[in-house]
Design a protein around this motif. Sequence first.
Motif, PDB file in Angstrom:
ATOM      1  N   THR A   6       0.842  -1.185   0.000  1.00  0.00           N
ATOM      2  CA  THR A   6       0.000   0.000   0.000  1.00  0.00           C
ATOM      3  C   THR A   6       0.880   1.240   0.000  1.00  0.00           C
ATOM      4  O   THR A   6       1.767   1.383   0.825  1.00  0.00           O
ATOM      5  CB  THR A   6      -0.898   0.000   1.247  1.00  0.00           C
ATOM      6  OG1 THR A   6      -1.617  -1.230   1.281  1.00  0.00           O
ATOM      7  CG2 THR A   6      -1.881   1.133   1.209  1.00  0.00           C
ATOM      8  N   SER A   7       0.602   2.160  -0.914  1.00  0.00           N
ATOM      9  CA  SER A   7       1.372   3.392  -0.980  1.00  0.00           C
ATOM     10  C   SER A   7       0.861   4.382   0.058  1.00  0.00           C
ATOM     11  O   SER A   7      -0.297   4.315   0.511  1.00  0.00           O
ATOM     12  CB  SER A   7       1.284   4.005  -2.374  1.00  0.00           C
ATOM     13  OG  SER A   7      -0.004   4.536  -2.594  1.00  0.00           O
ATOM     14  N   LEU A   8       1.707   5.315   0.414  1.00  0.00           N
ATOM     15  CA  LEU A   8       1.321   6.349   1.367  1.00  0.00           C
ATOM     16  C   LEU A   8       0.190   7.204   0.804  1.00  0.00           C
ATOM     17  O   LEU A   8      -0.762   7.533   1.503  1.00  0.00           O
ATOM     18  CB  LEU A   8       2.542   7.205   1.707  1.00  0.00           C
ATOM     19  CG  LEU A   8       2.329   8.305   2.728  1.00  0.00           C
ATOM     20  CD1 LEU A   8       1.809   7.741   4.051  1.00  0.00           C
ATOM     21  CD2 LEU A   8       3.613   9.071   2.945  1.00  0.00           C
ATOM     22  N   ARG A   9       0.249   7.522  -0.466  1.00  0.00           N
ATOM     23  CA  ARG A   9      -0.804   8.333  -1.096  1.00  0.00           C
ATOM     24  C   ARG A   9      -2.168   7.637  -1.018  1.00  0.00           C
ATOM     25  O   ARG A   9      -3.186   8.262  -0.736  1.00  0.00           O
ATOM     26  CB  ARG A   9      -0.455   8.618  -2.551  1.00  0.00           C
ATOM     27  CG  ARG A   9      -1.508   9.456  -3.257  1.00  0.00           C
ATOM     28  CD  ARG A   9      -1.086   9.747  -4.662  1.00  0.00           C
ATOM     29  NE  ARG A   9       0.126  10.525  -4.657  1.00  0.00           N
ATOM     30  CZ  ARG A   9       0.219  11.791  -5.044  1.00  0.00           C
ATOM     31  NH1 ARG A   9      -0.843  12.410  -5.498  1.00  0.00           N
ATOM     32  NH2 ARG A   9       1.352  12.428  -5.009  1.00  0.00           N
ATOM     33  N   HIS A  58       6.783  -0.278   6.442  1.00  0.00           N
ATOM     34  CA  HIS A  58       7.125  -1.659   6.773  1.00  0.00           C
ATOM     35  C   HIS A  58       8.304  -2.125   5.929  1.00  0.00           C
ATOM     36  O   HIS A  58       8.689  -1.483   4.953  1.00  0.00           O
ATOM     37  CB  HIS A  58       5.903  -2.555   6.556  1.00  0.00           C
ATOM     38  CG  HIS A  58       4.870  -2.389   7.643  1.00  0.00           C
ATOM     39  ND1 HIS A  58       4.487  -3.398   8.465  1.00  0.00           N
ATOM     40  CD2 HIS A  58       4.161  -1.300   8.045  1.00  0.00           C
ATOM     41  CE1 HIS A  58       3.580  -2.969   9.333  1.00  0.00           C
ATOM     42  NE2 HIS A  58       3.371  -1.690   9.089  1.00  0.00           N
ATOM     43  N   ASP A  59       8.893  -3.251   6.301  1.00  0.00           N
ATOM     44  CA  ASP A  59      10.084  -3.766   5.627  1.00  0.00           C
ATOM     45  C   ASP A  59       9.858  -4.053   4.145  1.00  0.00           C
ATOM     46  O   ASP A  59      10.795  -3.984   3.358  1.00  0.00           O
ATOM     47  CB  ASP A  59      10.592  -5.036   6.317  1.00  0.00           C
ATOM     48  CG  ASP A  59      11.167  -4.738   7.698  1.00  0.00           C
ATOM     49  OD1 ASP A  59      11.575  -3.588   7.934  1.00  0.00           O
ATOM     50  OD2 ASP A  59      11.214  -5.671   8.524  1.00  0.00           O
ATOM     51  N   ASP A  60       8.634  -4.389   3.761  1.00  0.00           N
ATOM     52  CA  ASP A  60       8.361  -4.690   2.349  1.00  0.00           C
ATOM     53  C   ASP A  60       8.118  -3.421   1.518  1.00  0.00           C
ATOM     54  O   ASP A  60       7.843  -3.495   0.334  1.00  0.00           O
ATOM     55  CB  ASP A  60       7.179  -5.641   2.216  1.00  0.00           C
ATOM     56  CG  ASP A  60       5.852  -5.049   2.684  1.00  0.00           C
ATOM     57  OD1 ASP A  60       5.843  -3.897   3.186  1.00  0.00           O
ATOM     58  OD2 ASP A  60       4.832  -5.728   2.541  1.00  0.00           O
ATOM     59  N   GLY A  61       8.213  -2.253   2.141  1.00  0.00           N
ATOM     60  CA  GLY A  61       8.040  -0.991   1.425  1.00  0.00           C
ATOM     61  C   GLY A  61       6.643  -0.424   1.496  1.00  0.00           C
ATOM     62  O   GLY A  61       6.397   0.680   1.038  1.00  0.00           O
ATOM     63  N   SER A  62       5.710  -1.161   2.067  1.00  0.00           N
ATOM     64  CA  SER A  62       4.335  -0.666   2.169  1.00  0.00           C
ATOM     65  C   SER A  62       4.194   0.234   3.400  1.00  0.00           C
ATOM     66  O   SER A  62       5.028   0.228   4.300  1.00  0.00           O
ATOM     67  CB  SER A  62       3.357  -1.837   2.257  1.00  0.00           C
ATOM     68  OG  SER A  62       3.578  -2.575   3.443  1.00  0.00           O
ATOM     69  N   TRP A  63       3.119   1.009   3.429  1.00  0.00           N
ATOM     70  CA  TRP A  63       2.808   1.908   4.535  1.00  0.00           C
ATOM     71  C   TRP A  63       1.545   1.418   5.216  1.00  0.00           C
ATOM     72  O   TRP A  63       0.625   0.945   4.557  1.00  0.00           O
ATOM     73  CB  TRP A  63       2.597   3.320   4.026  1.00  0.00           C
ATOM     74  CG  TRP A  63       3.845   3.968   3.547  1.00  0.00           C
ATOM     75  CD1 TRP A  63       4.371   3.876   2.291  1.00  0.00           C
ATOM     76  CD2 TRP A  63       4.731   4.787   4.293  1.00  0.00           C
ATOM     77  NE1 TRP A  63       5.530   4.601   2.222  1.00  0.00           N
ATOM     78  CE2 TRP A  63       5.771   5.176   3.436  1.00  0.00           C
ATOM     79  CE3 TRP A  63       4.752   5.240   5.612  1.00  0.00           C
ATOM     80  CZ2 TRP A  63       6.816   5.988   3.859  1.00  0.00           C
ATOM     81  CZ3 TRP A  63       5.778   6.059   6.021  1.00  0.00           C
ATOM     82  CH2 TRP A  63       6.799   6.428   5.160  1.00  0.00           C
ATOM     83  N   CYS A  64       1.479   1.539   6.532  1.00  0.00           N
ATOM     84  CA  CYS A  64       0.310   1.118   7.312  1.00  0.00           C
ATOM     85  C   CYS A  64       0.075   2.110   8.443  1.00  0.00           C
ATOM     86  O   CYS A  64       0.958   2.878   8.793  1.00  0.00           O
ATOM     87  CB  CYS A  64       0.539  -0.272   7.916  1.00  0.00           C
ATOM     88  SG  CYS A  64       0.710  -1.571   6.697  1.00  0.00           S
ATOM     89  N   VAL A  65      -1.112   2.069   9.024  1.00  0.00           N
ATOM     90  CA  VAL A  65      -1.430   2.943  10.153  1.00  0.00           C
ATOM     91  C   VAL A  65      -0.981   2.331  11.478  1.00  0.00           C
ATOM     92  O   VAL A  65      -1.181   2.932  12.521  1.00  0.00           O
ATOM     93  CB  VAL A  65      -2.937   3.280  10.210  1.00  0.00           C
ATOM     94  CG1 VAL A  65      -3.341   4.124   9.020  1.00  0.00           C
ATOM     95  CG2 VAL A  65      -3.772   2.028  10.304  1.00  0.00           C
ATOM     96  N   PHE A  66      -0.366   1.179  11.421  1.00  0.00           N
ATOM     97  CA  PHE A  66       0.187   0.558  12.624  1.00  0.00           C
ATOM     98  C   PHE A  66       1.653   0.227  12.369  1.00  0.00           C
ATOM     99  O   PHE A  66       2.048  -0.051  11.238  1.00  0.00           O
ATOM    100  CB  PHE A  66      -0.585  -0.709  13.008  1.00  0.00           C
ATOM    101  CG  PHE A  66      -0.643  -1.726  11.898  1.00  0.00           C
ATOM    102  CD1 PHE A  66       0.351  -2.674  11.758  1.00  0.00           C
ATOM    103  CD2 PHE A  66      -1.684  -1.724  10.987  1.00  0.00           C
ATOM    104  CE1 PHE A  66       0.313  -3.604  10.737  1.00  0.00           C
ATOM    105  CE2 PHE A  66      -1.733  -2.645   9.953  1.00  0.00           C
ATOM    106  CZ  PHE A  66      -0.729  -3.592   9.828  1.00  0.00           C
ATOM    107  N   PRO A  67       2.499   0.288  13.405  1.00  0.00           N
ATOM    108  CA  PRO A  67       3.921  -0.019  13.204  1.00  0.00           C
ATOM    109  C   PRO A  67       4.128  -1.512  12.957  1.00  0.00           C
ATOM    110  O   PRO A  67       3.312  -2.339  13.371  1.00  0.00           O
ATOM    111  CB  PRO A  67       4.577   0.416  14.507  1.00  0.00           C
ATOM    112  CG  PRO A  67       3.493   0.457  15.509  1.00  0.00           C
ATOM    113  CD  PRO A  67       2.207   0.700  14.769  1.00  0.00           C
ATOM    114  N   PRO A  68       5.223  -1.869  12.286  1.00  0.00           N
ATOM    115  CA  PRO A  68       5.501  -3.290  12.068  1.00  0.00           C
ATOM    116  C   PRO A  68       5.808  -3.996  13.386  1.00  0.00           C
ATOM    117  O   PRO A  68       6.245  -3.371  14.354  1.00  0.00           O
ATOM    118  CB  PRO A  68       6.716  -3.296  11.143  1.00  0.00           C
ATOM    119  CG  PRO A  68       7.284  -1.931  11.199  1.00  0.00           C
ATOM    120  CD  PRO A  68       6.210  -1.009  11.670  1.00  0.00           C
TER     121      PRO A  68
END
Length: 80
Positions: A6-9, A58-68
């Motif tokens: 998931t991208s940040l945008r 996250h390590d895979d380059g995706s962005w999330c609203v929770f930390p890895p």
Amino acid sequence: MNPTGTSLRTLVDKWLAPNARVPARVVRFSRTQEDRLRYVCVEAAHPARTIAIFFFRHDDGSWCVFPPVATRPAMTARAA
């Protein structure tokens, strides 16, 4: 970046719904002190309230609203 991640945008559009009257802006970005996780704080000033959300990379380059999830120590045993 992970092509399936998931991208940040995409997340900013999903969570903050910015538009021409209510733009979203990055108010802070850095890394955490303990484990050097990258994060970004984005805010949108809606007429009734201002919303700010932290997004974590996250390590895979995706962005999330929770930390890895933190890497924990592990032991393994090998058969002799």
